[in-house]
Design a protein around this motif. Structure first.
Motif, PDB file in Angstrom:
ATOM      1  N   GLN A  22       0.828  -1.198   0.000  1.00 43.09           N
ATOM      2  CA  GLN A  22       0.000   0.000   0.000  1.00 43.09           C
ATOM      3  C   GLN A  22       0.866   1.253   0.000  1.00 43.09           C
ATOM      4  OE1 GLN A  22      -3.759   0.627   2.348  1.00 43.09           O
ATOM      5  NE2 GLN A  22      -2.473   2.062   3.498  1.00 43.09           N
ATOM      6  N   GLU A  23       1.918   1.276   0.808  1.00 45.46           N
ATOM      7  CA  GLU A  23       2.781   2.452   0.843  1.00 45.46           C
ATOM      8  C   GLU A  23       3.467   2.668  -0.496  1.00 45.46           C
ATOM      9  OE1 GLU A  23       2.801   4.665   3.806  1.00 45.46           O
ATOM     10  OE2 GLU A  23       1.040   3.399   3.476  1.00 45.46           O
ATOM     11  N   ALA A  24       3.881   1.586  -1.151  1.00 47.57           N
ATOM     12  CA  ALA A  24       4.499   1.722  -2.471  1.00 47.57           C
ATOM     13  C   ALA A  24       3.506   2.301  -3.477  1.00 47.57           C
ATOM     14  CB  ALA A  24       5.010   0.363  -2.950  1.00 47.57           C
ATOM     15  N   VAL A  25       2.290   1.762  -3.484  1.00 48.50           N
ATOM     16  CA  VAL A  25       1.274   2.237  -4.428  1.00 48.50           C
ATOM     17  C   VAL A  25       0.876   3.671  -4.101  1.00 48.50           C
ATOM     18  CG1 VAL A  25      -1.096   1.885  -5.218  1.00 48.50           C
ATOM     19  CG2 VAL A  25       0.432  -0.072  -4.967  1.00 48.50           C
ATOM     20  N   TYR A  26       0.639   3.960  -2.834  1.00 42.14           N
ATOM     21  CA  TYR A  26       0.259   5.318  -2.450  1.00 42.14           C
ATOM     22  C   TYR A  26       1.369   6.321  -2.753  1.00 42.14           C
ATOM     23  CZ  TYR A  26      -3.993   3.976   0.147  1.00 42.14           C
ATOM     24  OH  TYR A  26      -5.242   3.538   0.514  1.00 42.14           O
ATOM     25  N   SER A  27       2.625   5.885  -2.677  1.00 44.33           N
ATOM     26  CA  SER A  27       3.718   6.816  -2.950  1.00 44.33           C
ATOM     27  C   SER A  27       3.684   7.325  -4.381  1.00 44.33           C
ATOM     28  CB  SER A  27       5.072   6.156  -2.664  1.00 44.33           C
ATOM     29  OG  SER A  27       5.426   5.219  -3.671  1.00 44.33           O
ATOM     30  N   LEU A  28       3.023   6.585  -5.282  1.00 43.40           N
ATOM     31  CA  LEU A  28       2.903   7.042  -6.662  1.00 43.40           C
ATOM     32  C   LEU A  28       2.098   8.328  -6.751  1.00 43.40           C
ATOM     33  CD1 LEU A  28       2.224   3.589  -8.350  1.00 43.40           C
ATOM     34  CD2 LEU A  28       4.380   4.879  -8.354  1.00 43.40           C
ATOM     35  N   ARG A  29       1.297   8.611  -5.733  1.00 44.27           N
ATOM     36  CA  ARG A  29       0.577   9.889  -5.708  1.00 44.27           C
ATOM     37  C   ARG A  29       1.538  11.069  -5.690  1.00 44.27           C
ATOM     38  NH1 ARG A  29      -3.756   8.253  -0.943  1.00 44.27           N
ATOM     39  NH2 ARG A  29      -5.413   7.449  -2.297  1.00 44.27           N
ATOM     40  N   THR A  74      -4.241  -2.405  -3.603  1.00 48.94           N
ATOM     41  CA  THR A  74      -3.912  -2.328  -2.173  1.00 48.94           C
ATOM     42  C   THR A  74      -4.763  -3.318  -1.379  1.00 48.94           C
ATOM     43  OG1 THR A  74      -5.485  -0.483  -1.932  1.00 48.94           O
ATOM     44  CG2 THR A  74      -3.168   0.077  -2.279  1.00 48.94           C
ATOM     45  N   PRO A  75      -4.550  -4.619  -1.579  1.00 49.37           N
ATOM     46  CA  PRO A  75      -5.347  -5.614  -0.852  1.00 49.37           C
ATOM     47  C   PRO A  75      -5.152  -5.477   0.653  1.00 49.37           C
ATOM     48  CG  PRO A  75      -3.422  -6.634  -1.855  1.00 49.37           C
ATOM     49  CD  PRO A  75      -3.497  -5.244  -2.400  1.00 49.37           C
ATOM     50  N   ARG A  76      -6.203  -5.802   1.394  1.00 49.30           N
ATOM     51  CA  ARG A  76      -6.132  -5.708   2.844  1.00 49.30           C
ATOM     52  C   ARG A  76      -5.074  -6.662   3.379  1.00 49.30           C
ATOM     53  NH1 ARG A  76     -10.937  -6.782   7.304  1.00 49.30           N
ATOM     54  NH2 ARG A  76     -10.332  -8.954   7.027  1.00 49.30           N
ATOM     55  N   PRO A  77      -4.161  -6.188   4.237  1.00 47.37           N
ATOM     56  CA  PRO A  77      -3.126  -7.082   4.774  1.00 47.37           C
ATOM     57  C   PRO A  77      -3.745  -8.266   5.512  1.00 47.37           C
ATOM     58  CG  PRO A  77      -2.635  -4.783   5.300  1.00 47.37           C
ATOM     59  CD  PRO A  77      -4.025  -4.811   4.752  1.00 47.37           C
ATOM     60  N   HIS A 223      -9.597   7.131   5.343  1.00 48.79           N
ATOM     61  CA  HIS A 223     -10.368   6.758   4.171  1.00 48.79           C
ATOM     62  C   HIS A 223     -10.417   5.244   4.073  1.00 48.79           C
ATOM     63  CE1 HIS A 223      -6.183   6.845   2.708  1.00 48.79           C
ATOM     64  NE2 HIS A 223      -6.546   5.855   1.904  1.00 48.79           N
ATOM     65  N   THR A 224     -11.297   4.761   3.212  1.00 53.50           N
ATOM     66  CA  THR A 224     -11.477   3.317   3.060  1.00 53.50           C
ATOM     67  C   THR A 224     -11.520   2.963   1.580  1.00 53.50           C
ATOM     68  OG1 THR A 224     -12.826   1.432   3.777  1.00 53.50           O
ATOM     69  CG2 THR A 224     -14.017   3.431   3.150  1.00 53.50           C
ATOM     70  N   ASN A 225     -11.886   1.718   1.271  1.00 53.15           N
ATOM     71  CA  ASN A 225     -11.982   1.282  -0.122  1.00 53.15           C
ATOM     72  C   ASN A 225     -13.028   2.077  -0.881  1.00 53.15           C
ATOM     73  OD1 ASN A 225     -10.115  -0.929   0.047  1.00 53.15           O
ATOM     74  ND2 ASN A 225     -11.683  -2.116   1.092  1.00 53.15           N
ATOM     75  N   ILE A 226     -12.861   2.153  -2.190  1.00 53.16           N
ATOM     76  CA  ILE A 226     -13.929   2.698  -3.032  1.00 53.16           C
ATOM     77  C   ILE A 226     -15.135   1.778  -2.977  1.00 53.16           C
ATOM     78  CG2 ILE A 226     -14.589   3.340  -5.378  1.00 53.16           C
ATOM     79  CD1 ILE A 226     -11.621   3.969  -5.891  1.00 53.16           C
ATOM     80  N   ASP A 227     -14.890   0.473  -3.065  1.00 49.91           N
ATOM     81  CA  ASP A 227     -15.965  -0.523  -3.075  1.00 49.91           C
ATOM     82  C   ASP A 227     -16.273  -0.948  -1.642  1.00 49.91           C
ATOM     83  OD1 ASP A 227     -17.684  -2.625  -3.391  1.00 49.91           O
ATOM     84  OD2 ASP A 227     -16.439  -3.743  -4.812  1.00 49.91           O
ATOM     85  N   PRO A 228     -17.447  -0.592  -1.107  1.00 47.19           N
ATOM     86  CA  PRO A 228     -17.762  -0.924   0.283  1.00 47.19           C
ATOM     87  C   PRO A 228     -18.022  -2.400   0.536  1.00 47.19           C
ATOM     88  CG  PRO A 228     -19.663   0.076  -0.771  1.00 47.19           C
ATOM     89  CD  PRO A 228     -18.533   0.153  -1.763  1.00 47.19           C
ATOM     90  N   VAL A 229     -18.101  -3.207  -0.521  1.00 46.36           N
ATOM     91  CA  VAL A 229     -18.354  -4.635  -0.362  1.00 46.36           C
ATOM     92  C   VAL A 229     -17.066  -5.380   0.032  1.00 46.36           C
ATOM     93  CG1 VAL A 229     -19.112  -6.723  -1.577  1.00 46.36           C
ATOM     94  CG2 VAL A 229     -20.281  -4.553  -1.976  1.00 46.36           C
ATOM     95  N   LEU A 230     -15.916  -4.803  -0.252  1.00 42.07           N
ATOM     96  CA  LEU A 230     -14.643  -5.451   0.068  1.00 42.07           C
ATOM     97  C   LEU A 230     -14.460  -5.579   1.577  1.00 42.07           C
ATOM     98  CD1 LEU A 230     -12.349  -3.629  -2.515  1.00 42.07           C
ATOM     99  CD2 LEU A 230     -13.100  -6.013  -2.588  1.00 42.07           C
TER     100      LEU A 230
END
Length: 326
Positions: A22-29, A74-77, A223-230
Motif C-alpha cells: 500500500q505504501e508503495a502504491v500510495y507513494s505514486l501519488r 492495495t489488498p487488505r493485509p 479513508h477506506t476502499n472505493i468498493d464498500p463490499v470489500l
C-alpha cells in the motif's frame, strides 16, 4: 458519510497492520501531485533518477487525477506486518475481470490513460505488467533507503495507538486516528466534508470480518476502499510522517551530551518513540553494530527499556531516560 457497523465481537476482531505494498502504491501519488506531500519532496529529488528508469508510463497511470487508486492494488493485509513479496503474489492472483472494473471506478468520469485502455484488451497481461512494474519500483527506488525510514514511522505509530487503546479505550483510539471519526459504541462514523473528491456514502457491516486499521504516510485523513463490499479496512495518517525528511537530530542538551557523548545523546533523543536497532541505524546512517553497542550501554544504565516485537527488539526511553532528556 461512511458508517462502519459493529455487532458483538466485531470490536474484539479489530486490529492494526501496515502494508508495504500500500505504501508503495500510495507513494505514486507523489509523482502525480508532489505539492500535496511536501515532507516527501527531498525523497522525490533523490529517487528521481531511479524512478525515471522504471515503467513510468504504467506506474503513473495507476493513479487517477483525483488521486484515487483501483482497490485491487492495495489488498487488505492478511497479517500485521506482511512481506511485500507476499503482497505482490496476492496482487498477481487478482481475477482479470476485476481489473477493468476497478480502474473505471477509480477514474470515474476522467478518461482512462492510453496505457490502461490498451492493456485492458488483455487484463491478465496488464496485471502481470503491473506486478512487475511495482516489484521493480519497490526494489530499485523504495527498499534500499526509503522503506526503512517509513517502516520506523509505522512501527512507532502502532506502538502509540496500542498505548492509547490501553489507556483510553476504543473511543479514544478512533478519535486519535482522525477528528472526523466518531464512535457510538456500535457505529464508527467517518464524516468527509471538505474533500475535493468526496467519497460516496456507505453503510458497511463489519459482520465478523474484522476491521483492519492501517497507518499510511500518504493520507490527509482517514479513508477506506472505493468498493464498500470489500473486506473492511480504514487507512489513516501515520503519526510522525513529517519526520521522513528529517536529518538526524542534533544531540540536545549540552550537559547530556557531555555525560553520554554525542552519539548516545542523539540515540536517546530519537528513542522518544520505540525503534529497533536496524531502524535507528538507517536513520543515523551508521552500521547496526555501532548502534547496538550504544544501545547496550544506555540500556545497562537504565535509560532505556526494550521489548520484543516479532523478530526484532524495540527500544524506548525509560522513565529515567525521559527525565534526563526533559
Amino acid at each position: 458519510m461512511i458508517e462502519f457497523r459493529f455487532v458483538v465481537g466485531d470490536l474484539a476482531r479489530t486490529s492494526f497492520a501496515y502494508s508495504p505494498l500500500q505504501e508503495a502504491v500510495y507513494s505514486l501519488r507523489c509523482w502525480r501531485d508532489p505539492a500535496r506531500y511536501p515532507h516527501q519532496r527531498p525523497w522525490l529529488r533523490r529517487l528521481g533518477p531511479a524512478f525515471g528508469r522504471q515503467d513510468t508510463e504504467l506506474l503513473t497511470a495507476l493513479v487517477a487525477p483525483s488521486l484515487w487508486l483501483p482497490d485491487f492494488l492495495t489488498p487488505r493485509p492478511d497479517r500485521p506486518r506482511p512481506a511485500v513479496e507476499r503482497q505482490l503474489a496476492e496482487l498477481g492472483r487478482t481475477p482479470p475481470d476485476v481489473v477493468g472494473a476497478q480502474f473505471t471506478a477509480a477514474y470515474g468520469s476522467a478518461p482512462l490513460p492510453p496505457v490502461v485502455r490498451r492493456g485492458l484488451a488483455d487484463p491478465a497481461a496488464l496485471l502481470a505488467r503491473i506486478v512487475a512494474a511495482l516489484d521493480g519500483y519497490w526494489r530499485d527506488c523504495l527498499a534500499p533507503d526509503w522503506w526503512p525510514r517509513v517502516h520506523a514511522v509505522l512501527e512507532a505509530d502502532l506502538a502509540h495507538r496500542g498505548k492509547i487503546l490501553a489507556e483510553e479505550g476504543a473511543g479514544g483510539l478512533f478519535a486519535s486516528l482522525d477528528p472526523r471519526l466518531s464512535w457510538s459504541g456500535e457505529v464508527l462514523t467517518l464524516v468527509k466534508k471538505f474533500d475535493r473528491h468526496p467519497w460516496p456514502e456507505a453503510d458497511i457491516e463489519i459482520g465478523g470480518r474484522g476491521l483492519v486499521l492501517i497507518p499510511t504516510m500518504f493520507a490527509l485523513g482517514a479513508h477506506t476502499n472505493i468498493d464498500p463490499v470489500l473486506p473492511p479496512l480504514l487507512s489513516y495518517p501515520a503519526r510522525g510522517r513529517a519526520t521522513i525528511s528529517e536529518t538526524p537530530p542534533p544531540a540536545t542538551g549540552e550537559a547530556v551530551t557531555r555525560l553520554l557523548g554525542a552519539a548516545r545523546a542523539r540515540l536517546l533523543h530519537l528513542l522518544r518513540e520505540p525503534a529497533s536497532t536496524t531502524e535507528l541505524a538507517h536513520r543515523l546512517g551508521v552500521t547496526p553494530g555501532a548502534v547496538s553497542q550504544h544501545l547496550s550501554v544506555l540500556y545497562d544504565a537504565g535509560l532505556l527499556t526494550r521489548a520484543r516485537s516479532g523478530r526484532s527488539v524495540r527500544y524506548v526511553r525509560s522513565e529515567l531516560g525521559e527525565r534526563l532528556c526533559g
